[in-house]
Design a protein around this motif. Structure first.
Motif, PDB file in Angstrom:
ATOM      1  N   GLY A 250      -4.351  13.076   8.555  1.00 36.72           N
ATOM      2  CA  GLY A 250      -4.261  13.268   7.113  1.00 36.72           C
ATOM      3  C   GLY A 250      -3.309  12.272   6.478  1.00 36.72           C
ATOM      4  N   ASP A 251      -2.550  12.741   5.496  1.00 35.73           N
ATOM      5  CA  ASP A 251      -1.538  11.915   4.839  1.00 35.73           C
ATOM      6  C   ASP A 251      -0.266  12.001   5.684  1.00 35.73           C
ATOM      7  N   ILE A 252      -0.071  11.042   6.577  1.00 34.63           N
ATOM      8  CA  ILE A 252       0.985  11.182   7.588  1.00 34.63           C
ATOM      9  C   ILE A 252       2.125  10.186   7.408  1.00 34.63           C
ATOM     10  N   PHE A 253       2.214   9.546   6.241  1.00 31.05           N
ATOM     11  CA  PHE A 253       3.257   8.543   6.037  1.00 31.05           C
ATOM     12  C   PHE A 253       4.645   9.104   6.363  1.00 31.05           C
ATOM     13  N   LYS A 254       4.950  10.298   5.888  1.00 24.25           N
ATOM     14  CA  LYS A 254       6.294  10.859   6.102  1.00 24.25           C
ATOM     15  C   LYS A 254       6.580  11.101   7.584  1.00 24.25           C
TER      16      LYS A 254
ATOM     17  N   GLU B 195      -6.383  -5.336   3.521  1.00 29.81           N
ATOM     18  CA  GLU B 195      -5.615  -4.684   2.450  1.00 29.81           C
ATOM     19  C   GLU B 195      -4.116  -4.628   2.741  1.00 29.81           C
ATOM     20  N   VAL B 196      -3.729  -4.365   4.001  1.00 26.82           N
ATOM     21  CA  VAL B 196      -2.302  -4.168   4.287  1.00 26.82           C
ATOM     22  C   VAL B 196      -1.709  -5.243   5.197  1.00 26.82           C
ATOM     23  N   GLY B 197      -2.536  -6.170   5.669  1.00 33.86           N
ATOM     24  CA  GLY B 197      -2.046  -7.212   6.571  1.00 33.86           C
ATOM     25  C   GLY B 197      -2.189  -6.819   8.028  1.00 33.86           C
ATOM     26  N   THR B 198      -1.818  -7.725   8.903  1.00 31.84           N
ATOM     27  CA  THR B 198      -1.934  -7.505  10.347  1.00 31.84           C
ATOM     28  C   THR B 198      -0.547  -7.283  10.946  1.00 31.84           C
ATOM     29  N   PHE B 199      -0.427  -7.462  12.250  1.00 35.86           N
ATOM     30  CA  PHE B 199       0.845  -7.232  12.934  1.00 35.86           C
ATOM     31  C   PHE B 199       1.862  -8.318  12.559  1.00 35.86           C
TER      32      PHE B 199
ATOM     33  N   TRP C  71       1.851   0.552  11.120  1.00 38.76           N
ATOM     34  CA  TRP C  71       1.430   1.917  10.771  1.00 38.76           C
ATOM     35  C   TRP C  71       2.088   2.402   9.481  1.00 38.76           C
ATOM     36  N   LEU C  72       3.302   1.954   9.178  1.00 34.14           N
ATOM     37  CA  LEU C  72       3.914   2.305   7.893  1.00 34.14           C
ATOM     38  C   LEU C  72       3.055   1.804   6.745  1.00 34.14           C
ATOM     39  N   ARG C  73       2.610   0.557   6.859  1.00 33.63           N
ATOM     40  CA  ARG C  73       1.782  -0.010   5.790  1.00 33.63           C
ATOM     41  C   ARG C  73       0.418   0.686   5.707  1.00 33.63           C
ATOM     42  N   VAL C  74      -0.151   0.990   6.869  1.00 32.94           N
ATOM     43  CA  VAL C  74      -1.467   1.637   6.888  1.00 32.94           C
ATOM     44  C   VAL C  74      -1.392   3.046   6.310  1.00 32.94           C
TER      45      VAL C  74
ATOM     46  N   SER D 118      11.794  -2.908   9.422  1.00 33.69           N
ATOM     47  CA  SER D 118      10.475  -2.538   8.895  1.00 33.69           C
ATOM     48  C   SER D 118      10.597  -1.660   7.657  1.00 33.69           C
ATOM     49  N   LEU D 119      11.549  -0.749   7.667  1.00 32.81           N
ATOM     50  CA  LEU D 119      11.762   0.106   6.493  1.00 32.81           C
ATOM     51  C   LEU D 119      12.240  -0.722   5.307  1.00 32.81           C
ATOM     52  N   GLU D 120      13.151  -1.638   5.557  1.00 31.02           N
ATOM     53  CA  GLU D 120      13.618  -2.519   4.474  1.00 31.02           C
ATOM     54  C   GLU D 120      12.454  -3.331   3.908  1.00 31.02           C
TER      55      GLU D 120
END
Length: 278
Positions: A135-139, A161-165, A178-181, A219-221
């Motif tokens: 589902g919506d699993i960003f958090k 849409e979100v780029g690659t590795f 996965w954060l971006r996805v 990655s968070l930054e």
């Protein structure tokens, strides 16, 4: 459903046969298998030519696993990408079960599964913190990497849409993607153990002497600076970043790394006073 299987490898001739054979044994046959040899020095190139002449093999200088995966994605001809690390193994029904699950959920662009963990040849139970979600699993993806690359099938449009590795990351490149996805897409989770994930060996990519948390901080930054997040996602990511910076600062203090500690403490203060998105 045309699935391109991407297997990056580096000096893993000793495990590569298990990975390749698990793809060839699939009850749902992929459209193509692409092995990207990332500059191996153990005879992988010659071994592949001798034992798997029908499998597409790409050889490149040693640029890291992200570069190898991205190369495979770039040259792939399928509309879906299935990743498999060269030290992991698929169960025979993996692609069949996932393709059927995706057919039922036609709006989905990403599907992952549960997994079996093998550590030093022994099956071990996953810890609660590694629980998988759909589902919506960003958090849920903010604290640690929740999705194993070897379990995932990804619609190729997602990368556009979100780029690659991120090829600048030596570890946590999957966490970063996965954060971006998950910021943009809902995720299908098939709660079946359809891969065997092997760990404990010396060449495991997540082994880093300086600790893994600093890469998650990077990655968070990055994602906080991309303009990709909703107001709620931004707040959740910022809170997690501050949490991880505090943990990292404690480690620096313990190791008497005071110069880096000072800059990290300043980062924490800067993020604390930074307003959320309006």
């Amino acid at each position: 459903m045309k699935i391109s299987v991407i297997i990056p490898t580096y000096n893993r001739k000793h495990t590569l046969q298990r990975a390749i054979d698990s793809v060839l044994a699939q009850t749902f046959k992929p459209y193509e298998i692409i092995i990207v040899d990332d500059g191996s020095k153990d005879g992988t190139k010659e071994w592949l030519l001798q034992n798997y002449p029908s499998v597409q093999c790409i050889h490149q200088p040693n640029n890291g696993v992200s570069s190898a995966r991205n190369k495979g994605i770039q040259i792939s001809q399928g509309s879906w990408i299935a990743l498999l690390d060269s030290d992991d193994e698929w169960m025979p029904e993996k692609l069949e079960y996932q393709s059927k699950f995706i057919e039922v959920n036609r709006d989905s662009s990403f599907c992952h599964t549960n997994e079996i963990w093998i550590r030093n040849g022994v099956r071990v139970n996953q810890m609660k913190k590694h629980k998988k979600y759909g589902g919506d699993i960003f958090k849920y993806c903010l604290d640690i990497c929740r999705i194993s690359p070897s379990s995932s099938i990804i619609k190729k449009d997602v990368f556009e849409e979100v780029g690659t590795f991120d090829e600048s990351l030596t570890v946590c490149e999957d966490y970063d993607l996965w954060l971006r996805v998950t910021a943009k897409f809902n995720i299908l989770f098939l709660d079946e153990p359809l891969i065997k994930k092997y760990g404990g060996h010396l060449d495991q990519l997540s082994r880093v002497p300086e600790g893994i948390e600093q890469y998650r901080i990077r990655s968070l930054e990055k994602i906080l600076s991309m303009g990709l997040l909703t107001e709620t996602q931004f707040r959740l990511a910022k809170d997690m970043l501050i949490h991880k910076l505090n943990i990292y600062a404690k480690g620096l203090k313990k190791r008497d790394k005071y110069e880096e500690l000072t800059s990290t403490e300043k980062k924490i203060q800067d993020w604390l006073i930074m307003p959320d998105l309006n």
